[in-house]
Design an enzyme around this catalytic site. Structure first.
Site, PDB file in Angstrom:
ATOM      1  N   ASP A 167      -5.371 -35.432 -66.044  1.00 47.40           N
ATOM      2  CA  ASP A 167      -3.913 -35.430 -65.942  1.00 47.40           C
ATOM      3  C   ASP A 167      -3.326 -36.709 -65.364  1.00 47.40           C
ATOM      4  O   ASP A 167      -2.112 -36.781 -65.143  1.00 47.40           O
ATOM      5  CB  ASP A 167      -3.434 -34.216 -65.138  1.00 47.40           C
ATOM      6  CG  ASP A 167      -4.078 -34.136 -63.763  1.00 47.40           C
ATOM      7  OD1 ASP A 167      -4.905 -35.004 -63.430  1.00 47.40           O
ATOM      8  OD2 ASP A 167      -3.751 -33.187 -63.024  1.00 47.40           O
TER       9      ASP A 167
ATOM     10  N   ASP B 210       6.035 -32.476 -68.959  1.00 51.45           N
ATOM     11  CA  ASP B 210       6.665 -31.250 -68.446  1.00 51.45           C
ATOM     12  C   ASP B 210       8.151 -31.464 -68.182  1.00 51.45           C
ATOM     13  O   ASP B 210       8.656 -31.301 -67.068  1.00 51.45           O
ATOM     14  CB  ASP B 210       5.941 -30.770 -67.185  1.00 51.45           C
ATOM     15  CG  ASP B 210       4.882 -29.719 -67.518  1.00 51.45           C
ATOM     16  OD1 ASP B 210       4.566 -29.569 -68.704  1.00 51.45           O
ATOM     17  OD2 ASP B 210       4.389 -29.060 -66.592  1.00 51.45           O
TER      18      ASP B 210
ATOM     19  N   SER C 111       5.320 -30.324 -61.966  1.00 45.12           N
ATOM     20  CA  SER C 111       4.176 -30.978 -62.592  1.00 45.12           C
ATOM     21  C   SER C 111       4.565 -32.157 -63.472  1.00 45.12           C
ATOM     22  O   SER C 111       3.866 -32.500 -64.430  1.00 45.12           O
ATOM     23  CB  SER C 111       3.388 -29.957 -63.419  1.00 45.12           C
ATOM     24  OG  SER C 111       4.254 -29.193 -64.231  1.00 45.12           O
TER      25      SER C 111
ATOM     26  N   TRP D 188       7.052 -17.137 -74.873  1.00 42.22           N
ATOM     27  CA  TRP D 188       7.747 -18.415 -75.032  1.00 42.22           C
ATOM     28  C   TRP D 188       8.096 -18.635 -76.505  1.00 42.22           C
ATOM     29  O   TRP D 188       9.231 -18.489 -76.915  1.00 42.22           O
ATOM     30  CB  TRP D 188       6.872 -19.537 -74.483  1.00 42.22           C
ATOM     31  CG  TRP D 188       7.529 -20.879 -74.346  1.00 42.22           C
ATOM     32  CD1 TRP D 188       8.728 -21.267 -74.869  1.00 42.22           C
ATOM     33  CD2 TRP D 188       7.015 -22.004 -73.632  1.00 42.22           C
ATOM     34  NE1 TRP D 188       8.989 -22.569 -74.522  1.00 42.22           N
ATOM     35  CE2 TRP D 188       7.955 -23.049 -73.766  1.00 42.22           C
ATOM     36  CE3 TRP D 188       5.860 -22.232 -72.901  1.00 42.22           C
ATOM     37  CZ2 TRP D 188       7.750 -24.313 -73.200  1.00 42.22           C
ATOM     38  CZ3 TRP D 188       5.662 -23.491 -72.329  1.00 42.22           C
ATOM     39  CH2 TRP D 188       6.602 -24.518 -72.468  1.00 42.22           C
TER      40      TRP D 188
ATOM     41  N   TRP E 135       6.494 -18.495 -63.959  1.00 47.02           N
ATOM     42  CA  TRP E 135       5.208 -19.139 -64.218  1.00 47.02           C
ATOM     43  C   TRP E 135       4.500 -19.625 -62.959  1.00 47.02           C
ATOM     44  O   TRP E 135       3.333 -20.037 -63.020  1.00 47.02           O
ATOM     45  CB  TRP E 135       5.410 -20.343 -65.144  1.00 47.02           C
ATOM     46  CG  TRP E 135       6.445 -21.320 -64.652  1.00 47.02           C
ATOM     47  CD1 TRP E 135       7.757 -21.364 -65.000  1.00 47.02           C
ATOM     48  CD2 TRP E 135       6.267 -22.391 -63.712  1.00 47.02           C
ATOM     49  NE1 TRP E 135       8.417 -22.380 -64.347  1.00 47.02           N
ATOM     50  CE2 TRP E 135       7.514 -23.034 -63.547  1.00 47.02           C
ATOM     51  CE3 TRP E 135       5.171 -22.870 -63.000  1.00 47.02           C
ATOM     52  CZ2 TRP E 135       7.688 -24.124 -62.701  1.00 47.02           C
ATOM     53  CZ3 TRP E 135       5.347 -23.964 -62.151  1.00 47.02           C
ATOM     54  CH2 TRP E 135       6.598 -24.574 -62.003  1.00 47.02           C
TER      55      TRP E 135
ATOM     56  N   ASP F 262       0.348 -24.002 -58.517  1.00 47.67           N
ATOM     57  CA  ASP F 262       1.230 -24.387 -59.626  1.00 47.67           C
ATOM     58  C   ASP F 262       2.390 -25.247 -59.146  1.00 47.67           C
ATOM     59  O   ASP F 262       2.987 -25.977 -59.938  1.00 47.67           O
ATOM     60  CB  ASP F 262       1.801 -23.138 -60.303  1.00 47.67           C
ATOM     61  CG  ASP F 262       0.746 -22.316 -61.003  1.00 47.67           C
ATOM     62  OD1 ASP F 262      -0.111 -22.901 -61.696  1.00 47.67           O
ATOM     63  OD2 ASP F 262       0.758 -21.075 -60.853  1.00 47.67           O
TER      64      ASP F 262
END
Length: 396
Positions: free
Chosen positions: A91, A123, A129, A216, A316, A350
């Site tokens: 990432d 994102d 994130s 989604w 989420w 998260d």
């Protein structure tokens, strides 16, 4: 969804027995590749006959966390989590060298799972994130991120590799186009994903383009636009033959098969029949196929053991009460689903619940979110232990 960890957490170690000692990987266990080049044939299931690799980076992270734990039961269960296959998130550019390391430790019996996740403006609809590259830095994404990943994979043709391509990116273009951050990222997202698909198209690689989840893109109004967006980018990439389909529920919470569905009694349920991921995959796959793209799927079951925890589909962040789900397997009971896999590393946050933090996202402060929680990607021991406690099947 996820943010980077320091490279110090990625030493090649595994969680040991409940004595809390940490042992180096045995050289024979890390005897990497097969004797000859691997070819993952189009139309096959790349996970069939292979084990998702339990990568040393996640095992090392668990080992470090267990140094402060005294409960022998937790230590024993944590050891088993560390030995369970999971995807490794690449990432940031700084983590790209891990790809070559992962190639050297993956035995012939395994398939190495990597998440490609560093698009410019990453994102675009969340704060927790956001990535390191800004919108407009597509050239850097290509040269400093994708190209060296490709070089590392090309140098290891005897290792089987599964790639999840850019979680949340294309789904965001479908449902969050009204946000300036997403509309301005559209060109970089589409061009970046297409470049990744084209550049990482090696015979030993199976790629899955992320397609969000049933809550989604599973809405009636989102199904066809979602499939059109994904197949559009696939076609723009030259229809690479090593694209096997799409990924779902990455870092998510949805059940694979649940009747009635978790939100079946919601006032707007009539607009979404995809109340579980099986229904979503079985509904979405024909739309993908009609767009000319292979349409098999893999699903993240890393944290979806417990249902009925969320107030809404879109919640989420660090869902409270969650548990480790079904272990990675190619025995899914659905011919369209190649494998259940663990993608989100259980125990990594998260996003932070600290409302004063720069990266605070309001979803991490919802009533159904676990608190306190650190920044995205940082370890949350209390959350990890909750995942262990609520795991289905249990870690005995």
């Amino acid at each position: 969804m996820k943010f980077t960890l320091g490279l110090a957490a990625c030493a090649a170690v595994v969680v040991a027995t409940p004595t809390k000692t940490v042992e180096k990987r045995d050289a024979s266990q890390a005897n990497a590749a097969c004797a000859s080049a691997v070819t993952l044939a189009a139309g096959s299931n790349p996970f069939s006959g292979r084990t998702l690799h339990a990568n040393s980076a996640y095992a090392s992270e668990i080992a470090a966390a267990m140094q402060s734990v005294t409960d022998t039961s937790i230590l024993a269960q944590a050891s088993k989590v560390a030995q369970t296959g999971s995807f490794l998130w690449i990432d940031t550019i700084a983590r790209v060298p891990l790809v070559a390391q992962m190639m050297t430790e993956t035995p012939c019996t395994d398939i190495m799972g990597l998440v490609i996740y560093d698009l410019p403006g990453r994102d675009c609809a969340a704060k927790a994130s956001n990535g390191e590259l800004k919108t407009g830095e597509l050239a850097k994404y290509k040269s400093d991120y994708i190209d060296p990943i490709a070089a590392a994979i090309k140098a290891a043709p005897n290792v089987a590799v599964a790639l999840i391509i850019e979680p949340d990116s294309l789904p965001n273009l479908v449902t969050n186009a009204n946000l300036t951050t997403c509309s301005s990222s559209k060109s970089d997202y589409e061009s970046g994903v297409a470049y990744a698909l084209k550049t990482l198209n090696f015979p030993n690689v199976a790629m899955y383009i992320d397609a969000g989840h049933g809550g989604w893109l599973g809405w009636d109004a989102n199904l066809k636009p979602g499939a059109a967006e994904i197949t559009k980018v696939y076609t723009a990439a030259g229809s690479p033959k090593q694209v096997f389909g799409f990924s779902t529920n990455v870092a998510g919470w949805n059940a694979f098969s649940l009747s009635p569905g978790e939100f079946s009694t919601a006032s707007d349920a009539k607009y979404n029949k995809c109340q579980d991921e099986k229904t979503y995959i079985d509904t979405f796959s024909p739309l993908i196929k009609s767009g000319g793209m292979p349409a098999h799927a893999i699903m993240d079951t890393g944290r979806n053991a417990v249902q009925g925890l969320r107030a809404a589909w879109g919640d989420w962040c660090n869902v409270n009460g969650a548990g480790f789900g079904v272990r990675p397997t190619s025995s899914t009971g659905d011919s369209l689903v190649d494998a259940f896999v663990w993608v989100k590393p259980g125990g990594e946050s998260d996003g932070t619940s600290d409302t004063t933090a720069d990266r605070y996202d309001s979803f991490c402060g919802h009533d159904d979110a676990f608190k306190p929680a650190p920044q995205a990607g940082q370890w949350n021991e209390a959350y990890f232990e909750m995942l262990l406690k609520n795991a289905k099947p249990a870690f005995s």
